[in-house]
Design a protein around this motif. Structure first.
Motif, PDB file in Angstrom:
ATOM      1  N   VAL A 159       1.079  -1.143  -0.009  1.00 60.31           N
ATOM      2  CA  VAL A 159      -0.067  -0.065  -0.085  1.00 60.31           C
ATOM      3  C   VAL A 159       0.833   1.454  -0.125  1.00 60.31           C
ATOM      4  N   ASN A 160       0.602   2.196  -1.073  1.00 58.13           N
ATOM      5  CA  ASN A 160       1.409   3.144  -0.922  1.00 58.13           C
ATOM      6  C   ASN A 160       1.144   4.281   0.071  1.00 58.13           C
ATOM      7  N   ASP A 161       2.024   5.483   0.366  1.00 60.43           N
ATOM      8  CA  ASP A 161       1.625   6.389   1.242  1.00 60.43           C
ATOM      9  C   ASP A 161       0.509   7.468   0.669  1.00 60.43           C
ATOM     10  N   PHE A 184      -2.029   6.630  -1.078  1.00 61.56           N
ATOM     11  CA  PHE A 184      -3.264   6.174  -1.153  1.00 61.56           C
ATOM     12  C   PHE A 184      -3.662   6.106   0.520  1.00 61.56           C
ATOM     13  N   ILE A 185      -3.006   5.815   1.467  1.00 59.34           N
ATOM     14  CA  ILE A 185      -3.158   6.056   2.506  1.00 59.34           C
ATOM     15  C   ILE A 185      -3.665   7.297   3.129  1.00 59.34           C
ATOM     16  N   PHE A 186      -2.901   8.326   2.658  1.00 58.53           N
ATOM     17  CA  PHE A 186      -3.235   9.862   2.699  1.00 58.53           C
ATOM     18  C   PHE A 186      -4.585  10.186   2.230  1.00 58.53           C
ATOM     19  N   ASN A 187      -5.036   9.793   0.982  1.00 60.96           N
ATOM     20  CA  ASN A 187      -6.234   9.930   0.270  1.00 60.96           C
ATOM     21  C   ASN A 187      -7.329   9.165   1.397  1.00 60.96           C
ATOM     22  N   GLU A 188      -7.177   8.047   1.715  1.00 63.25           N
ATOM     23  CA  GLU A 188      -8.095   7.292   2.512  1.00 63.25           C
ATOM     24  C   GLU A 188      -8.420   8.157   3.790  1.00 63.25           C
ATOM     25  N   ILE A 189      -7.520   8.710   4.506  1.00 57.78           N
ATOM     26  CA  ILE A 189      -7.643   9.586   5.639  1.00 57.78           C
ATOM     27  C   ILE A 189      -8.467  10.843   5.392  1.00 57.78           C
ATOM     28  N   HIS A 222     -12.216   9.856   4.990  1.00 55.96           N
ATOM     29  CA  HIS A 222     -12.469   9.241   6.132  1.00 55.96           C
ATOM     30  C   HIS A 222     -12.943  10.379   7.059  1.00 55.96           C
TER      31      HIS A 222
END
Length: 60
Positions: free
Chosen positions: A1-3, A5-10, A13
């Motif tokens: 999982v790239n950073d 993607f995680i940033f956009n998910e946060i 959310h």
């Protein structure tokens, strides 16, 4: 999982909204004859903030 993607998910959310960036499209340049231009600065806020301050914008 790239950073990213995680940033956009946060961001999603938390329900954050990106503030419009006024004045120019790019916030960084390498200052060369044929410049590399990038937008490095991003501004986020909540829907509550936008409700109270609907004309909020980010300026360079």
């Amino acid at each position: 999982v790239n950073d990213i993607f995680i940033f956009n998910e946060i961001i999603g959310h938390l329900g954050l909204l990106e503030l419009p960036f006024k004045g120019r499209s790019y916030t960084w340049s390498n200052m060369q004859d044929s410049p590399l231009l990038e937008q490095l600065d991003w501004f986020f806020t909540s829907t509550n903030w936008i409700s109270v301050y609907p004309f909020t914008e980010a300026l360079p």
